[in-house]
Design a protein around this motif. Structure first.
Motif, PDB file in Angstrom:
ATOM      1  N   LEU A 165     -18.442  32.238 113.995  1.00 44.03           N
ATOM      2  CA  LEU A 165     -18.395  30.911 114.605  1.00 44.03           C
ATOM      3  C   LEU A 165     -17.792  29.879 113.655  1.00 44.03           C
ATOM      4  CD1 LEU A 165     -21.828  30.825 116.461  1.00 44.03           C
ATOM      5  CD2 LEU A 165     -19.551  30.892 117.505  1.00 44.03           C
ATOM      6  N   ASP A 166     -18.099  29.999 112.368  1.00 43.72           N
ATOM      7  CA  ASP A 166     -17.453  29.117 111.385  1.00 43.72           C
ATOM      8  C   ASP A 166     -15.934  29.271 111.452  1.00 43.72           C
ATOM      9  OD1 ASP A 166     -19.850  28.129 110.419  1.00 43.72           O
ATOM     10  OD2 ASP A 166     -19.910  29.464 108.674  1.00 43.72           O
ATOM     11  N   ARG A 199      -9.158  33.197 101.136  1.00 44.31           N
ATOM     12  CA  ARG A 199      -9.073  31.986 101.958  1.00 44.31           C
ATOM     13  C   ARG A 199      -9.753  30.805 101.266  1.00 44.31           C
ATOM     14  NH1 ARG A 199      -7.742  31.247 107.384  1.00 44.31           N
ATOM     15  NH2 ARG A 199      -8.761  29.485 108.413  1.00 44.31           N
ATOM     16  N   LEU A 200     -10.830  31.064 100.533  1.00 51.67           N
ATOM     17  CA  LEU A 200     -11.490  30.005  99.785  1.00 51.67           C
ATOM     18  C   LEU A 200     -10.545  29.426  98.732  1.00 51.67           C
ATOM     19  CD1 LEU A 200     -13.948  28.320  98.969  1.00 51.67           C
ATOM     20  CD2 LEU A 200     -14.739  30.269  97.597  1.00 51.67           C
ATOM     21  N   SER A 210     -13.726  23.536 105.396  1.00 53.02           N
ATOM     22  CA  SER A 210     -13.660  24.999 105.500  1.00 53.02           C
ATOM     23  C   SER A 210     -14.096  25.658 104.201  1.00 53.02           C
ATOM     24  CB  SER A 210     -12.237  25.436 105.859  1.00 53.02           C
ATOM     25  OG  SER A 210     -11.838  24.914 107.118  1.00 53.02           O
ATOM     26  N   ALA A 211     -13.758  25.040 103.077  1.00 51.67           N
ATOM     27  CA  ALA A 211     -14.111  25.624 101.784  1.00 51.67           C
ATOM     28  C   ALA A 211     -15.613  25.758 101.628  1.00 51.67           C
ATOM     29  CB  ALA A 211     -13.526  24.783 100.645  1.00 51.67           C
ATOM     30  N   LYS A 212     -16.381  24.793 102.148  1.00 51.88           N
ATOM     31  CA  LYS A 212     -17.838  24.891 102.076  1.00 51.88           C
ATOM     32  C   LYS A 212     -18.337  26.119 102.822  1.00 51.88           C
ATOM     33  CE  LYS A 212     -18.594  19.877 101.857  1.00 51.88           C
ATOM     34  NZ  LYS A 212     -19.260  18.731 102.528  1.00 51.88           N
ATOM     35  N   TYR A 251     -19.934  30.169 101.383  1.00 55.21           N
ATOM     36  CA  TYR A 251     -21.060  30.967 101.884  1.00 55.21           C
ATOM     37  C   TYR A 251     -20.591  32.343 102.333  1.00 55.21           C
ATOM     38  CZ  TYR A 251     -24.267  32.963 105.249  1.00 55.21           C
ATOM     39  OH  TYR A 251     -25.057  33.842 105.938  1.00 55.21           O
ATOM     40  N   HIS A 252     -19.467  32.409 103.051  1.00 56.54           N
ATOM     41  CA  HIS A 252     -18.957  33.704 103.522  1.00 56.54           C
ATOM     42  C   HIS A 252     -18.726  34.658 102.361  1.00 56.54           C
ATOM     43  CE1 HIS A 252     -16.976  31.422 107.163  1.00 56.54           C
ATOM     44  NE2 HIS A 252     -18.280  31.254 107.094  1.00 56.54           N
ATOM     45  N   SER A 253     -18.082  34.156 101.324  1.00 55.27           N
ATOM     46  CA  SER A 253     -17.773  35.020 100.182  1.00 55.27           C
ATOM     47  C   SER A 253     -19.042  35.415  99.434  1.00 55.27           C
ATOM     48  CB  SER A 253     -16.779  34.321  99.237  1.00 55.27           C
ATOM     49  OG  SER A 253     -17.306  33.100  98.754  1.00 55.27           O
ATOM     50  N   ARG A 254     -20.015  34.507  99.353  1.00 53.17           N
ATOM     51  CA  ARG A 254     -21.273  34.836  98.685  1.00 53.17           C
ATOM     52  C   ARG A 254     -22.045  35.908  99.461  1.00 53.17           C
ATOM     53  NH1 ARG A 254     -22.917  30.117  98.339  1.00 53.17           N
ATOM     54  NH2 ARG A 254     -24.409  29.990 100.041  1.00 53.17           N
ATOM     55  N   TRP A 255     -22.081  35.771 100.783  1.00 57.64           N
ATOM     56  CA  TRP A 255     -22.768  36.769 101.617  1.00 57.64           C
ATOM     57  C   TRP A 255     -22.108  38.140 101.451  1.00 57.64           C
ATOM     58  CZ3 TRP A 255     -21.601  40.188 105.500  1.00 57.64           C
ATOM     59  CH2 TRP A 255     -22.677  40.695 106.245  1.00 57.64           C
ATOM     60  N   ALA A 256     -20.784  38.163 101.514  1.00 59.23           N
ATOM     61  CA  ALA A 256     -20.073  39.440 101.382  1.00 59.23           C
ATOM     62  C   ALA A 256     -20.234  40.017  99.986  1.00 59.23           C
ATOM     63  CB  ALA A 256     -18.592  39.242 101.708  1.00 59.23           C
TER      64      ALA A 256
END
Length: 296
Positions: free
Chosen positions: A88-89, A150-151, A172-174, A178-183
């Motif tokens: 969704l992000d 992408r970050l 988007s960077a925020k 989170y996306h990169s930390r989760w992965a």
């Protein structure tokens, strides 16, 4: 509108333009850029700006669709919700980027026109985003690579000469952090887990490796302030640290994503895609194409 006119408003994650109009990213308005001065600043090439937004928007949309395929299929409910929220992000990012592209290219097209009424050859996403989902390890590895890359792009674009793109990138960077930390956390958990989980992560990295070059040489955002060499260096460094923490680095200090096999030729940025994109878009676009005049 200047950079000072478009700024983050406290913790509400809303932006406020110089006239006080508030807008939320991807929510609450038919036009996700409602209330924002969307004129292209002097000195900014409108065609290049539109191409940049379209490419990054396509990356986000296709990635979101792949993540949506994990609904009801993830190994745990918590992770299913995490993948859905990440998707969704990305969908929200695509909405904003498509809206900006439609103003910059002069067509005035809305987000639906870009998402639902283009053919596969018209899409400009990187091909890594469109590959089939594979197992959970592959999804984690791909999300790690795409999110870290992408970050790096969005952090650079936060200083883009176009203030609207800069604001989209900063927001988007925020999310991408989170996306990169989760992965990254899942990469470490699987890589440093059982023999089975580590083997699956290594297989996923091997499958991803030939597609990495397309990201590291990408110039879609170069003229908007994201230097390709700097983005590539940042991406490589971040991936190296995560894979080392996961025990997935190699003894010769070469990343497992550095493959002796040549990269896959071609580029999704030029409309040359894998056979996997067309079926993905057919599913994504089916309802809109069946009922093109419908409103929801």
């Amino acid at each position: 509108m200047t950079d000072e006119d478009l700024h983050v408003d406290g913790e509400d994650d809303l932006y406020v333009d110089g006239d006080g109009a508030r807008w939320a990213f991807g929510t609450g308005f038919t036009d996700p850029l409602h209330g924002v001065d969307q004129s292209v600043p002097d000195g900014v090439d409108a065609e290049d700006l539109a191409a940049c937004c379209l490419a990054l928007g396509d990356d986000a949309l296709v990635s979101a669709q792949r993540l949506a395929e994990w609904c009801t299929r993830a190994p745990e409910l918590e992770e299913e919700l995490a993948l859905a929220n990440i998707g969704l992000d990305l969908l929200g990012q695509a909405r904003l980027l498509y809206a900006r592209a439609g103003r910059a290219d002069g067509t005035g097209r809305g987000e639906d026109a870009y998402a639902y009424f283009r053919y596969p050859e018209d899409f400009r996403n990187v091909r890594l985003a469109e590959l089939p989902g594979g197992d959970f390890a592959f999804t984690v590895a791909r999300l790690l690579v795409l999110s870290v890359w992408r970050l790096a792009v969005c952090e650079a674009l936060a200083a883009a000469p176009d203030p609207v793109l800069a604001a989209i990138a900063a927001k988007s960077a925020k999310e991408l952090a989170y996306h990169s930390r989760w992965a990254a956390e899942w990469t470490v958990r699987l890589g440093d887990g059982t023999g089975e989980s580590a083997g699956r992560m290594r297989a996923a990295l091997d499958a991803l490796a030939p597609w990495l070059d397309e990201l590291l040489t990408d110039r879609a955002a170069a003229r908007q302030g994201a230097d390709p060499a700097a983005v590539a260096a940042r991406t490589r460094l971040e991936l190296f640290h995560v894979l080392a923490d996961a025990g997935l680095d190699r003894s010769d200090d070469v990343s497992p994503l550095e493959t002796p096999a040549p990269p896959v030729p071609g580029s999704g940025r030029n409309g040359r895609h894998t056979p996997h994109l067309a079926p993905l878009l057919a599913e994504l676009q089916s309802v809109a194409r069946a009922h093109p005049d419908a409103s929801w």
